[in-house]
Write a protein that holds these residues in place. Structure first.
Motif, PDB file in Angstrom:
ATOM      1  N   LEU A 129      -2.497  -8.546  -8.584  1.00 12.15           N
ATOM      2  CA  LEU A 129      -1.485  -9.366  -7.858  1.00 12.15           C
ATOM      3  C   LEU A 129      -1.153  -8.593  -7.094  1.00 12.15           C
ATOM      4  N   GLU A 130      -0.892  -7.228  -7.314  1.00 15.14           N
ATOM      5  CA  GLU A 130      -0.048  -6.020  -6.090  1.00 15.14           C
ATOM      6  C   GLU A 130      -1.609  -6.436  -5.219  1.00 15.14           C
ATOM      7  N   ILE A 131      -2.659  -6.053  -5.275  1.00 23.37           N
ATOM      8  CA  ILE A 131      -3.346  -5.932  -3.948  1.00 23.37           C
ATOM      9  C   ILE A 131      -3.379  -7.494  -3.277  1.00 23.37           C
ATOM     10  N   GLY A 132      -3.302  -8.530  -3.817  1.00 21.69           N
ATOM     11  CA  GLY A 132      -3.282  -9.388  -2.823  1.00 21.69           C
ATOM     12  C   GLY A 132      -1.284  -9.493  -2.416  1.00 21.69           C
ATOM     13  N   LEU A 133      -0.849  -8.966  -3.152  1.00 17.97           N
ATOM     14  CA  LEU A 133       0.968  -8.977  -2.012  1.00 17.97           C
ATOM     15  C   LEU A 133       0.636  -7.928  -0.970  1.00 17.97           C
TER      16      LEU A 133
ATOM     17  N   HIS B 295      -9.759  -8.665  -0.068  1.00 18.00           N
ATOM     18  CA  HIS B 295      -8.978  -8.254   0.539  1.00 18.00           C
ATOM     19  C   HIS B 295      -9.234  -7.780   2.557  1.00 18.00           C
ATOM     20  N   PHE B 296      -9.966  -6.844   1.352  1.00 19.72           N
ATOM     21  CA  PHE B 296      -9.969  -5.626   2.802  1.00 19.72           C
ATOM     22  C   PHE B 296     -11.273  -5.581   2.782  1.00 19.72           C
TER      23      PHE B 296
ATOM     24  N   SER C  89       6.275 -11.635  -8.094  1.00 20.31           N
ATOM     25  CA  SER C  89       6.047 -12.143  -6.431  1.00 20.31           C
ATOM     26  C   SER C  89       6.594 -10.873  -5.770  1.00 20.31           C
ATOM     27  N   ARG C  90       6.761  -9.251  -6.193  1.00 24.28           N
ATOM     28  CA  ARG C  90       7.773  -8.946  -5.371  1.00 24.28           C
ATOM     29  C   ARG C  90       6.987  -7.377  -5.581  1.00 24.28           C
TER      30      ARG C  90
ATOM     31  N   TRP D 216       7.744  -2.408   6.842  1.00 21.29           N
ATOM     32  CA  TRP D 216       6.301  -1.104   6.978  1.00 21.29           C
ATOM     33  C   TRP D 216       4.777  -1.501   7.593  1.00 21.29           C
ATOM     34  N   LEU D 217       4.296  -2.301   6.026  1.00 17.14           N
ATOM     35  CA  LEU D 217       2.716  -2.918   5.952  1.00 17.14           C
ATOM     36  C   LEU D 217       2.653  -3.601   7.210  1.00 17.14           C
TER      37      LEU D 217
END
Length: 447
Positions: A83-87, A126-127, A346-347, A37-38
């Motif tokens: 880490l989530e921001i990067g994922l 990242h944004f 990394s999930r 979806w992303l």
């Protein structure tokens, strides 16, 4: 209004900050679905970042949070959040503009200034955060000082939502939230001195030991601080979901009739002070961006309530956060330890979600229109969503025909809620909800 009518329309229903509502999300949606979806998303985003920690646990709170005495858990959690921001950014495939950022909790202002700087650097990496991005944060005035508020100014915050609830000491004691008017006024004054122009105050009615007099005094003291917006929430007593609410004496809670009277008193007093009513629980000063959106018919509703945020995608970051991107909704893992393990492996930390059908999108838009503007047009929805929206015409006719209380109107195209029915729009909206009654979901009263 007649007490029997109030009692009947106050039956528990959802708050409709989403449709379908969160109890109908399921574990069949996981990290792989969310990644797809992303990857399909096109357009700008808004971001919600959740801080699931507090300096104290307020007994009335319905949020996913816990009290901590040390900073170590926050530091570890923030490492995982980075880490989530990067994922998420990797799954998006392309850099996306961000037009709104909201920090909720818990108490986001527990974040140390140096970690707040790290967080801003990660988001910028990242944004593309646009220049007029609205960046808002929720503040507990009992645990901030000028240094922390300055750090949030440097982060780029443009709006702060300050929790007041009630200034009465008996009420504060009953909900474990001591907070003086002086503390609150200091934070409001400091924010303005720092150039943070948007100040919101959050008031809660229906709390234990609350009276019409205490509510009126709280509003008078709050008006003295001249906030740009008010958010007025009815206390949601859900001890089956939030065990700490069992610490509240249920015998001290106002009844449905008293809650209705309190809500009416607040609305009347804020209208007299010149604030414009936005939906069921927000009030904006003329000139505020939410007031401008109201006049333009561009108010939206999401998990943060009424907003000017028109981004086609909302990314939830942090434990328990909910987002909506592309095909539907996703919610992150609630338990902070499990959330952190997922991102370290990394999930994407998705717990559950809901893929939207065409009918879901149509009904969701109709309910949002009702919640924001007390009306929806079937022909407008047909233009937006195509033939799927035609199912609403006979449904709207039926809902209106079954209304013997003068709460609705329908002319064959425009379904609207009358002034008498606006206090009960959640109940009226629920009549279009195809999921209500399915499963074991329980809700708070509708006034």
């Amino acid at each position: 209004m007649h007490p029997d009518l109030v009692a009947r329309y106050a039956a528990p229903v959802p708050r409709y900050t989403s449709y379908p509502t969160a109890p109908h999300f399921h574990a069949g949606i996981g990290p792989d679905d969310y990644a797809v979806w992303l990857g399909e998303h096109d357009g700008p985003l808004s971001l919600y970042l959740h801080m699931p920690f507090c300096d104290r646990l307020c007994w009335y709170c319905g949020c996913h949070t816990k009290q901590v005495k040390r900073y170590d858990p926050l530091a570890a959690y923030l490492d995982a959040l980075l880490l989530e921001i990067g994922l998420v950014a990797a799954a998006l495939k392309e850099r996306r503009e961000v037009i709104a950022i909201h920090f909720g909790g818990g108490s986001p202002t527990m974040i140390a200034p140096k970690d707040l700087q790290r967080l801003r650097e990660a988001l910028d990496e990242h944004f593309d955060i646009i220049g007029n991005c609205e960046i808002s944060v929720e503040i507990d005035p009992g645990f901030v000082d000028e240094e922390k508020l300055t750090a949030w100014r440097d982060f780029g915050v443009t709006r702060a939502s300050i929790g007041v609830q009630d200034f009465d000491e008996a009420v504060q004691k009953a909900i474990n939230r001591p907070q003086s008017f002086e503390q609150t006024a200091f934070v409001v004054g400091t924010l303005r001195e720092l150039g943070i122009g948007g100040v919101n105050l959050d008031i809660v009615y229906g709390l234990p030991n609350q009276t019409m007099e205490s509510v009126e005094r709280t509003i008078e003291l709050s008006l003295a601080m001249k906030p740009d917006r008010f958010a007025i929430f009815g206390y949601a007593h859900v001890p089956w979901m939030k065990k700490h609410q069992t610490l509240i004496d249920e015998q001290a809670l106002p009844g449905v009739q008293d809650r209705f009277a309190m809500a009416g008193l607040v609305s009347e007093r804020l209208a007299q002070a010149g604030y414009l009513a936005v939906g069921i629980d927000h009030f904006a000063k003329p000139g505020d961006s939410l007031a401008a959106a109201l006049e333009a018919g561009e108010v939206h509703r999401n998990f943060q309530g009424y907003t000017t945020d028109a981004a086609p995608g909302l990314v939830g970051l942090g434990a328990s956060s909910i987002g909506k991107v592309g095909r539907g909704y996703v919610q992150n893992i609630v338990a902070t330890g499990e959330y952190m393990r997922s991102v370290k492996e990394s999930r994407l930390p998705v717990l559950r979600g809901k893929e939207l059908t065409d009918i879901d999108r149509v009904v969701g838009a109709a309910i949002e229109d009702l919640m924001c503007a007390y009306a929806f047009s079937v022909s407008d929805l047909e233009r937006r969503f195509g033939p799927a929206a035609s199912v609403l015409r006979p449904e709207a006719a039926q809902v209106h025909q079954q209304d013997g209380d003068g709460m609705t109107a329908f002319d064959g195209d425009l379904f609207s809620v009358t002034p008498e029915g606006q206090a009960f729009v959640r109940t009226i909206a629920s009549r279009f909800d195809r999921y209500l009654g399915q499963g074991a979901a329980r809700h708070s009263v509708a006034v």
